[in-house]
Design a protein around this motif. Structure first.
Motif, PDB file in Angstrom:
ATOM      1  N   SER A  98       0.809  -1.224   0.000  1.00  0.00           N
ATOM      2  CA  SER A  98       0.000   0.000   0.000  1.00  0.00           C
ATOM      3  C   SER A  98       0.842   1.274   0.000  1.00  0.00           C
ATOM      4  O   SER A  98       0.372   2.327  -0.418  1.00  0.00           O
ATOM      5  CB  SER A  98      -0.956   0.018   1.191  1.00  0.00           C
ATOM      6  OG  SER A  98      -0.257   0.263   2.406  1.00  0.00           O
ATOM      7  N   ILE A  99       2.087   1.171   0.471  1.00  0.00           N
ATOM      8  CA  ILE A  99       2.947   2.361   0.475  1.00  0.00           C
ATOM      9  C   ILE A  99       4.094   2.242  -0.529  1.00  0.00           C
ATOM     10  O   ILE A  99       4.985   3.086  -0.565  1.00  0.00           O
ATOM     11  CB  ILE A  99       3.486   2.693   1.887  1.00  0.00           C
ATOM     12  CG1 ILE A  99       4.395   1.580   2.426  1.00  0.00           C
ATOM     13  CG2 ILE A  99       2.342   3.006   2.833  1.00  0.00           C
ATOM     14  CD1 ILE A  99       5.198   1.989   3.660  1.00  0.00           C
ATOM     15  N   GLY A 100       4.060   1.178  -1.335  1.00  0.00           N
ATOM     16  CA  GLY A 100       5.020   1.049  -2.425  1.00  0.00           C
ATOM     17  C   GLY A 100       6.404   0.579  -2.045  1.00  0.00           C
ATOM     18  O   GLY A 100       7.387   0.972  -2.679  1.00  0.00           O
ATOM     19  N   VAL A 101       6.501  -0.259  -1.002  1.00  0.00           N
ATOM     20  CA  VAL A 101       7.799  -0.841  -0.647  1.00  0.00           C
ATOM     21  C   VAL A 101       7.674  -2.357  -0.657  1.00  0.00           C
ATOM     22  O   VAL A 101       6.574  -2.905  -0.639  1.00  0.00           O
ATOM     23  CB  VAL A 101       8.317  -0.359   0.730  1.00  0.00           C
ATOM     24  CG1 VAL A 101       8.510   1.150   0.743  1.00  0.00           C
ATOM     25  CG2 VAL A 101       7.410  -0.802   1.866  1.00  0.00           C
ATOM     26  N   LYS A 102       8.797  -3.029  -0.689  1.00  0.00           N
ATOM     27  CA  LYS A 102       8.807  -4.488  -0.653  1.00  0.00           C
ATOM     28  C   LYS A 102       8.513  -4.965   0.772  1.00  0.00           C
ATOM     29  O   LYS A 102       8.839  -4.287   1.745  1.00  0.00           O
ATOM     30  CB  LYS A 102      10.152  -5.026  -1.113  1.00  0.00           C
ATOM     31  CG  LYS A 102      10.421  -4.728  -2.571  1.00  0.00           C
ATOM     32  CD  LYS A 102      11.733  -5.302  -3.013  1.00  0.00           C
ATOM     33  CE  LYS A 102      11.921  -4.970  -4.490  1.00  0.00           C
ATOM     34  NZ  LYS A 102      13.098  -5.579  -5.051  1.00  0.00           N
ATOM     35  N   THR A 103       7.948  -6.147   0.856  1.00  0.00           N
ATOM     36  CA  THR A 103       7.639  -6.733   2.165  1.00  0.00           C
ATOM     37  C   THR A 103       8.898  -6.876   3.010  1.00  0.00           C
ATOM     38  O   THR A 103       8.868  -6.646   4.222  1.00  0.00           O
ATOM     39  CB  THR A 103       6.954  -8.104   1.997  1.00  0.00           C
ATOM     40  OG1 THR A 103       5.784  -7.922   1.192  1.00  0.00           O
ATOM     41  CG2 THR A 103       6.555  -8.699   3.330  1.00  0.00           C
TER      42      THR A 103
END
Length: 104
Positions: free
Chosen positions: A33-38
């Protein structure tokens, strides 16, 4: 209102864990949702890496949480329902207790 300026990586990680739990999201869902990898979110949440400014800003844009809360723990910057949930959180209450009285 109490201000607890605690910018340590562990304190930031605690607030990230709480936020994700409060929102009812998995690490994959919030990271996406915030555009980063898990893996990046996991590193922030476990205090292996410090939350980036960009990550904090994205959390603010998407979920309305302030940088003051994320980085410094200033609860007065949270919307009322979030603030109430944060203050009643068992993790928060136990960390307050241990910081106020190291013998408990």
């Amino acid at each position: 209102m109490e201000q607890r300026d605690n910018p340590s990586a562990e304190s930031v990680a605690l607030r990230l864990q709480w936020l994700r739990d409060y929102l009812g999201l998995s690490q994959t869902e919030i990271a996406s949702s915030i555009g980063v990898k898990t893996t990046q979110w996991n590193n922030w949440e476990r205090a292996h890496n410090r939350l980036s400014l960009t990550g904090g800003l994205r959390l603010g844009q998407v979920y309305g949480v302030s940088l003051d809360f994320l980085f410094l723990g200033r609860v007065d910057t949270l919307q009322h329902t979030m603030r109430t949930a944060w203050l009643s959180s068992p993790r928060v209450n136990s960390s307050k207790k241990s910081s106020e009285n190291p013998d408990t």
